[in-house]
Design an enzyme around this catalytic site. Structure first.
Site, short mmCIF file in Angstrom:
data_model
loop_
_atom_site.label_atom_id
_atom_site.label_comp_id
_atom_site.label_asym_id
_atom_site.label_seq_id
_atom_site.Cartn_x
_atom_site.Cartn_y
_atom_site.Cartn_z
N SER A 164 12.61 3.57 0.89
CA SER A 164 11.71 2.56 0.35
C SER A 164 11.55 2.82 -1.13
CB SER A 164 10.35 2.61 1.05
OG SER A 164 9.39 1.82 0.35
N TYR A 176 3.12 7.11 4.59
CA TYR A 176 4.36 6.34 4.59
C TYR A 176 5.23 6.76 3.41
CZ TYR A 176 7.57 2.37 4.26
OH TYR A 176 8.70 1.59 4.18
#
Length: 322
Positions: A164, A176
């Site tokens: 990401s 995350y």
């Protein structure tokens, strides 16, 4: 002086463009295993590669997801149920793949499966909130890779790990971002260790895209639950007003911003994946989305103290701030 510099840069990009347009031969004979194909990037990539004639082995978490994918693809595509958090499921999937690829080996392994839990301050999380993030996004990815690596080495193929842009610069996202930083590190180490076997490793760094994971209303609800479940002493240190301001900001600004900035064109990501699988000279990293290229990547090169200062401007002060 400037003429020669511009000419040199132009020649470099021309050479790079030419190299990256060279495609691997006999794609129709190559097998690609993709995790997380129930929806989102994995689902689209499976259909995209199937249309190109490749032998797609799609792993779904649910039978419903597998059935829906099979209805939209050719008979070449095969599905298997895989839970990347369970070792026995990974072992079974590896054996399933081995039986299908045979002596050809596995040309492509695409680690796409991932989860996104509430955007909350790290103190607000409970172990049951953040452990699944690591188990799916990092540990599961590593286990699948190491379990199937011998098949990829046999084909001298490709490993594509979906990270990401928050794995490049951790502005928010809590655990995350932590898990995606781990994906970046794992991929870098793996690439350097197995390059002598002819295996190439690429990292995909998507920006904001509209998928089930980025549903704004769901994110708000999860953040609220994380706050409500936080210990009382943590709530006191931040204060109810701090949370209310954060929630209001997210509802009135971030919700609209998310709807505007999240691209609906998932092919921007799957095209990067396809290129990494089919080009003779794949890139080490692919950044997908305008926000990744024009905002996050430039921001990652700024001095850390400046990024911290800019981020602090957009945040309120906790009740017990000094």
């Amino acid at each position: 002086m400037w003429f020669y510099l511009v000419t040199l840069v132009g020649l470099y990009h021309l050479l790079r463009w030419y190299r990256e347009r060279q495609v691997v031969s006999h794609l129709q004979d190559k097998y690609v295993f993709i995790t997380g194909c129930d929806s989102g990037f994995g689902n689209l990539l499976a259909r995209q590669l199937d249309r190109r004639g490749m032998r797609v082995l799609a792993a779904c978490l649910t039978e419903k997801g597998a059935e829906e994918l099979r209805r939209k693809t050719s008979d070449r595509l095969e599905t298997v149920i895989l839970d990347v958090t369970k070792t026995e499921s990974i072992v079974a999937a590896t054996q399933w793949v081995k039986e299908r690829v045979g002596d050809k080996g596995l040309w492509g392994l695409v680690n796409n499966a991932g989860v996104l839990h509430p955007f909350a301050y790290l103190e607000w999380y409970r172990p049951e909130d953040y452990m699944p993030i690591f188990q799916v996004n990092l540990i599961g990815l590593a286990q699948v890779t190491l379990s199937m690596l011998f098949l990829v080495k046999k084909a001298r193929g490709r490993i594509i790990n979906v990270s990401s842009i928050l794995g490049r610069v951790a502005l928010y996202g809590g655990f995350y971002s932590c898990s995606k930083y781990g994906v970046e590190a794992f991929s870098d180490v793996l690439r350097r260790e197995i390059r002598d076997f002819g295996v190439k490793v690429s990292i995909i760094e998507p920006g904001s895209f509209k998928t089930v994971m980025t549903d704004a209303e769901l994110s708000i609800e999860r953040t609220k639950k994380a706050w409500e479940a936080a210990p009382e002493h943590i709530k006191e240190s931040y204060g109810q007003q701090f949370f209310d301001d954060c929630k209001l900001f997210f509802e009135t600004r971030s919700l609209n911003k998310l709807a505007l900035t999240c691209s609906t064109d998932l092919s921007l990501v799957t095209d990067c994946m396809e290129h990494a699988l089919t080009s003779m000279h794949p890139r080490t990293r692919y950044s997908a989305g305008w926000d990744a290229r024009l905002f996050f990547i430039p921001l990652s090169y700024l001095p850390t103290s400046l990024v911290d200062y800019l981020l602090a401007l957009s945040r309120g002060k906790p009740a017990q701030a000094v």
